[in-house]
Design a protein around this motif. Structure first.
Motif: not given
Length: 249
Positions: A24-49
């Protein structure tokens, strides 16, 4: 026995909660500072996390596991009854991680179409949890975690592909080299050796049922290793080998 079970239960629960929080924390941290992460859809974000958390677990295990056998060399000689507190900690810690990993699969609906991953996790959770409860066989299971050294490069491969979307980067090529080397000399070697050892030590297992579970688990792990190696070979390594052969010809 009771104190061992209580200690293991606390570690399993703490590890389970800790890895869920890390996700949870890593997803919030990456989301706040990465444009790449924001460009991913929900499923790909879940796989990244999920992959990032697995990467952290692999790094931790790659440090702790060799230390276990360095400080408790007798654990390598007697993998059934040896008293090695760090091995017991390692197994309880990883049990919590694998349960957290499966919880993440279910909660975010990822890898639901990958039976190999689920079979692996079910086998690992069953054997690891049983070891934590009866406080035996922890050196055996700790030895299986030597493969986490190879998993570091496996997880780096997935994260690199998601980020760069290319297999032509220098990082990817160097990582692929380390992946095949650790796959052969760590994953195949460790699991192959442990399968043979479980077979040969049938007579010193406390219960026939325990031996059958251990044997089934090691057979399953080696089969999964072959399947994964085949996938990686066809995806990455076969092309490189063919290019090298053509250049020599």
């Amino acid at each position: 026995m009771d104190s061992c079970v209580n200690e293991s239960s606390i570690i399993v629960l703490g590890s389970f909660v800790g890895f869920i929080l890390l996700n949870y924390v890593s997803s919030k941290c990456v989301a706040s500072c990465s444009t790449f992460y924001k460009s991913l859809n929900q499923k790909k974000r879940a796989i990244w996390d999920n992959t990032f958390v697995s990467y952290v677990h692999a790094c931790i295990c790659s440090i702790i596991t060799p230390i276990c056998f360095y400080y408790y060399p007798h654990a390598w000689d007697d993998m059934i009854n040896a008293d090695a507190p760090l091995c017991k900690f390692q197994i309880a810690f990883s049990t919590g991680y694998f349960f957290a990993d499966m919880f993440d699969f279910w909660k975010k609906n990822i890898f639901m179409d990958s039976p190999g991953i689920w079979i692996h996790h079910v086998v690992v959770c069953t054997t690891f949890l049983a070891s934590a409860i009866i406080c035996k066989y922890s050196p055996y299971l700790t030895a299986t975690l030597l493969v986490e050294i190879s998993n570091i490069f496996l997880h780096q491969r997935k994260l690199s592909l998601m980020y760069h979307r290319s297999k032509s980067t220098t990082f990817y090529k160097i990582n692929a080299l380390f992946l095949i080397l650790t796959f052969i000399f760590v994953r195949f070697t460790a699991h192959g050796y442990l399968l043979i050892r479980v077979w040969n030590e049938h007579h010193i297992f406390g219960h026939e049922f325990h031996w059958r579970i251990a044997l089934f688990g090691m057979v399953a792990m080696n089969v999964i290793n072959l399947q994964l190696f085949s996938q990686l070979w066809n995806s990455d390594w076969s092309k490189s080998v063919n290019v090298m052969v053509k250049q020599k010809l």
